[in-house]
Design an enzyme around this catalytic site. Structure first.
Site, mmCIF file in Angstrom:
data_model
loop_
_atom_site.group_PDB
_atom_site.id
_atom_site.type_symbol
_atom_site.label_atom_id
_atom_site.label_comp_id
_atom_site.label_asym_id
_atom_site.label_seq_id
_atom_site.Cartn_x
_atom_site.Cartn_y
_atom_site.Cartn_z
ATOM 1 N N TYR A 1 -0.493 6.800 10.121
ATOM 2 C CA TYR A 1 -0.664 6.539 8.636
ATOM 3 C C TYR A 1 -0.067 5.438 8.332
ATOM 4 O O TYR A 1 -0.259 4.483 7.416
ATOM 5 C CB TYR A 1 -0.630 7.688 7.877
ATOM 6 C CG TYR A 1 -0.638 7.930 6.408
ATOM 7 C CD1 TYR A 1 -2.134 7.858 5.863
ATOM 8 C CD2 TYR A 1 0.206 7.615 5.400
ATOM 9 C CE1 TYR A 1 -2.200 7.772 4.426
ATOM 10 C CE2 TYR A 1 0.006 7.732 4.225
ATOM 11 C CZ TYR A 1 -1.303 7.893 3.568
ATOM 12 O OH TYR A 1 -1.511 7.962 2.357
ATOM 13 N N LYS B 1 -0.940 1.805 6.491
ATOM 14 C CA LYS B 1 -0.812 1.634 5.042
ATOM 15 C C LYS B 1 0.157 0.172 4.841
ATOM 16 O O LYS B 1 -0.041 -0.599 3.852
ATOM 17 C CB LYS B 1 -0.224 2.851 4.410
ATOM 18 C CG LYS B 1 -0.974 3.967 4.161
ATOM 19 C CD LYS B 1 -2.237 3.560 3.237
ATOM 20 C CE LYS B 1 -2.900 4.817 2.626
ATOM 21 N NZ LYS B 1 -4.125 4.276 2.001
#
Length: 258
Positions: A165, A169
């Site tokens: 993640y 991001k």
């Protein structure tokens, strides 16, 4: 020479259209509602089309303009269809794109699979890329074109148990800045927000005793925001109040990243 009204509402989005991804609930739903409250016609999209329709129906019931569509941001054709549908809400122009769709798949580095990393990149980074690319032909060059990407503190400072993640991001931050530099000549702004709100995506961190206290200790305001509390920052970046703001990453996180 035309003169602007002395008390022009810089946050008025009347006559503009918006595409919001991942808007069936959480931050996405709050952002869609907030944009509609300021006058924008909003296409509410989500991989769960039925849930997106519920959000759109609520906006309409509250007096706003909204439609809905199922959208899997991993599907380029679906992204192109959604961009076209959103543009139809404002006579062929799409003013605002909010790339919010996302999921998490937490695991410590030793347990993180290559497949999960590629999945996070495909949904978060490539999903934002696909939707922005699909919208490009409809974005105006009159200074009202906005692309707003959603990153996270995970993409700014890293997060334990979220290698996949965090990587996705972080990629959004770099993409946002490069897009901003390129699209500035067309008077289209591109910015990113890094919110920290109580949503289903943060439920694991917020409810796990081991992580919850550690996370709250990192947030100076000692709490998570409600989705509606971060929606105003999206309205700001979508509005004329932010007409000269581009290439920026705005944390809306109670001081988590400063």
């Amino acid at each position: 020479m035309s003169v602007e009204p002395r008390h022009r509402d810089l946050f008025d989005l009347s006559g503009r259209s918006a595409l919001v991804t991942g808007a069936a609930g959480g931050i996405g739903a709050a952002v869609a509602a907030a944009l509609a409250e300021r006058g924008a016609a909003v296409l509410v999209t989500d991989i769960d089309g039925a849930a997106a329709a519920v959000t759109a129906d609520k906006i309409v019931a509250d007096g706003g303009r909204a439609a809905s569509a199922a959208l899997d941001v991993r599907d380029r054709a679906a992204a192109e269809s959604a961009a076209a549908a959103a543009a139809e809400l404002a006579d062929g122009t799409l003013n605002i794109v909010v790339n919010n769709a996302g999921v998490t798949d937490p695991a410590m580095f030793g347990d993180t699979t290559e497949e999960s990393v590629l999945r996070m990149l495909d949904i978060h980074l490539m999903g934002a890329f696909r939707c922005a690319k699909a919208a490009l032909r409809y974005l105006p060059t009159d200074g009202t074109g906005r692309i707003i990407n959603v990153t996270s503190s995970a993409g700014l400072v890293g997060t334990l148990g979220q290698i996949n993640y965090s990587a996705a991001k972080s990629g959004i931050v770099g993409m946002t800045k490069s897009m901003a530099r390129e699209l500035a000549r067309r008077q289209i702004t591109v910015n990113a927000l890094a919110p920290a709100a109580a949503t289903p995506m943060t439920a694991t961190i917020r409810t796990d005793p081991k992580f919850a206290e550690q996370m709250l200790n990192r947030i100076p305001m000692r709490r998570w925001a409600e989705p509606r509390e971060v929606a105003g920052a999206f309205v700001f970046l979508a509005s004329d109040a932010a007409s000269f703001v581009t290439g920026q990453v705005l944390p809306v996180d109670g001081g988590l990243v400063m």
